[in-house]
Design an enzyme around this catalytic site. Sequence first.
Site, PDB file in Angstrom:
ATOM      1  N   ASP A  42      -3.504   9.121   3.409  1.00 54.77           N
ATOM      2  CA  ASP A  42      -3.705   7.710   3.110  1.00 54.77           C
ATOM      3  C   ASP A  42      -5.062   7.568   2.426  1.00 54.77           C
ATOM      4  O   ASP A  42      -6.088   7.931   2.999  1.00 54.77           O
ATOM      5  CB  ASP A  42      -3.660   6.888   4.400  1.00 54.77           C
ATOM      6  CG  ASP A  42      -3.754   5.386   4.146  1.00 54.77           C
ATOM      7  OD1 ASP A  42      -4.117   4.986   3.026  1.00 54.77           O
ATOM      8  OD2 ASP A  42      -3.464   4.618   5.079  1.00 54.77           O
TER       9      ASP A  42
ATOM     10  N   CYS B 225      -3.969   2.786  -5.032  1.00 50.45           N
ATOM     11  CA  CYS B 225      -3.330   3.580  -3.978  1.00 50.45           C
ATOM     12  C   CYS B 225      -2.137   4.373  -4.518  1.00 50.45           C
ATOM     13  O   CYS B 225      -1.915   5.520  -4.111  1.00 50.45           O
ATOM     14  CB  CYS B 225      -2.895   2.686  -2.824  1.00 50.45           C
ATOM     15  SG  CYS B 225      -1.811   1.318  -3.300  1.00 50.45           S
TER      16      CYS B 225
ATOM     17  N   HIS C  55       0.845  -1.202   0.000  1.00 50.92           N
ATOM     18  CA  HIS C  55       0.000   0.000   0.000  1.00 50.92           C
ATOM     19  C   HIS C  55       0.876   1.246   0.000  1.00 50.92           C
ATOM     20  O   HIS C  55       1.858   1.323   0.746  1.00 50.92           O
ATOM     21  CB  HIS C  55      -0.912  -0.011   1.222  1.00 50.92           C
ATOM     22  CG  HIS C  55      -1.869   1.140   1.281  1.00 50.92           C
ATOM     23  ND1 HIS C  55      -2.769   1.411   0.259  1.00 50.92           N
ATOM     24  CD2 HIS C  55      -2.059   2.104   2.222  1.00 50.92           C
ATOM     25  CE1 HIS C  55      -3.477   2.473   0.583  1.00 50.92           C
ATOM     26  NE2 HIS C  55      -3.063   2.915   1.760  1.00 50.92           N
TER      27      HIS C  55
END
Length: 454
Positions: A362, A413, A345
Amino acid sequence: MGALISNRNKRDASSQHSPGGFDHNLHINKKLKSSSSHSNISRLGIYPKTWVLREIHAPCRFISGFTAKLSRLYDIKLGLFGDLGNALFSKCKNLREPAIRRCKNVKSDSGCSSIEVIDVDDDDEEDDSGVSSVEVIEIVENEREEQSNNVSVERREIVAKYMELDQKEGVIDLDDESVEKRDTSLRRLRFDIKLLEAKLALRQQARPVKKKEDVENDPFRPLTKEEEDMVAKALSYSNRNKVLVNHENSNITITGQLLQCLSPHAWLNDEVINLYLELLKERENREPKKFLKCHFFNTFFYKKLVSGKNGYDYNSVRRWTTQKKLGYGLFECDKIFVPIHKEIHWCLAVINKKEEKFQYLDSLGGADKKVLRMLAKYITDEVKDKSGKSIDVTSWDQEFVTDLPNQENGYDCGMFMIKYADFYSRDIGLCFNQEHMPYFRLRTAKEILKLRAN
C-alpha cells in the site's frame, strides 16, 4: 469524494444558473398565505433549493505497524524519550532542589553502575510552541567490575562534575533503586532496537537488486522525441473521442478519453490498469528468461471473489484460471498479482509462491489482514480444485511490506500499484519514488499506444 445533491423538481431548474445554485435575480411574485401553518410549510417547496457541495477529501498518509514501532524506538535511541521525557519534565520543578541536595550528600561508599543526568531549560525560557525541551546530557555506564573504593572515587568525580552545572540544570534522583530501574528499561529498549534492525536487514536481503546497469537501462529508459510527441498527441483534446488502440486478446479498447487518466494529477481507471497488466504478461512470454513467471489478475477478480452472500465465494472465480484458458497452471507461477481497489485507493496483493508468503503493498502504508486471509483461502481452494491435491499455507508469512516507495499526494496510488507489479515481476527491488511518477505516466501511455511493455 465529493457528492452533489440537487432537487430534481422542474421548478428548481432555474437555480442552476448561479455558481452557488441560487439565482439572486429570480423574482417570486407568489406570497405565502397565513391561513394555517400547515399550508405555509407546504408552500415552501416552491422556493428553489441551493446546491449542497461536499468537500473532496483525498486519502491521508499514515504510519502503522512495523514502521511506526521502528520509528518510535529510534526516537528513543536518539534521545527523544517521548512519554518518559514528558513525565520527567512534569516533575522537574519538584525534583530540582532535592536532587541537588542529594548530590551534595552522596555517600562515597555506595556503589552505582550508572548515572543519568538531564538538562532542563529555564522556567522562563520556552520555544515558540510553548513546550520546554528536555535533553539527555549523558548516560554513564560502568560495565567493568572494579573494587568498591574505585567505584566510590569515580562516583564522587562524576557528582562533582555535575555539581558545577548552572542552577538551571536539573539532576535526576540518584538513589540506587531508581537508577537500576532506568537501566533495565534502557537495556530492554536497546535490545528491541537491535532486533528490529536485524529484521529489517533480513527483509532487505530477501529482495536482491539486479545489477545497477540493468535497473538504469530498462525501467528508467527515457522516451525518444518521437515517443513524447506521440503521447502528447494522444492526450490532446482533439483525440478524446477517437479509438487509439484495441487489444484483441483482452478485448480492451482504449479511447482518448480513457487514456486521459495518465495525464498529470488524474486517477487511473480499470481499462488502463488491466491493459497494462496484460502487456506485462505478454512481456514475460516474449522473454521468459528475463522475467519471473507471473500471473496478473485484473481489477475485477478480487471484487468477484468476495462478492458472495457470506463474503468469500470461490465458485464465482473458479473458471477464471482453467488450463485451457491460461495455458498454464496458476500454481506454476512464481508470483500472482491481485489489484485491490478500496473505493478511491489502489493497493496490490501478491501471492508469492517463490518466497512462500502473502504480501500486501500500500503506497500509503496501510494494512488489510482480510485481503491476505481471503487470498490464502483462495489459493488453497484453487490447488484443490485444479489438481485434487491439498496445500498447507498456514506456515507462509503474511507480510505488509513497509520498505517500499511511498505516495506523497492523493492521485498517484494507481501508478504506484502497477509499478510495484512491474518491478516485482522483474525480480528487482522497488528502486523508485514519487519523483519518478510523471515519467512513469508518460512511459505507460507510450507502452499502451504501442501495445508493448518494455
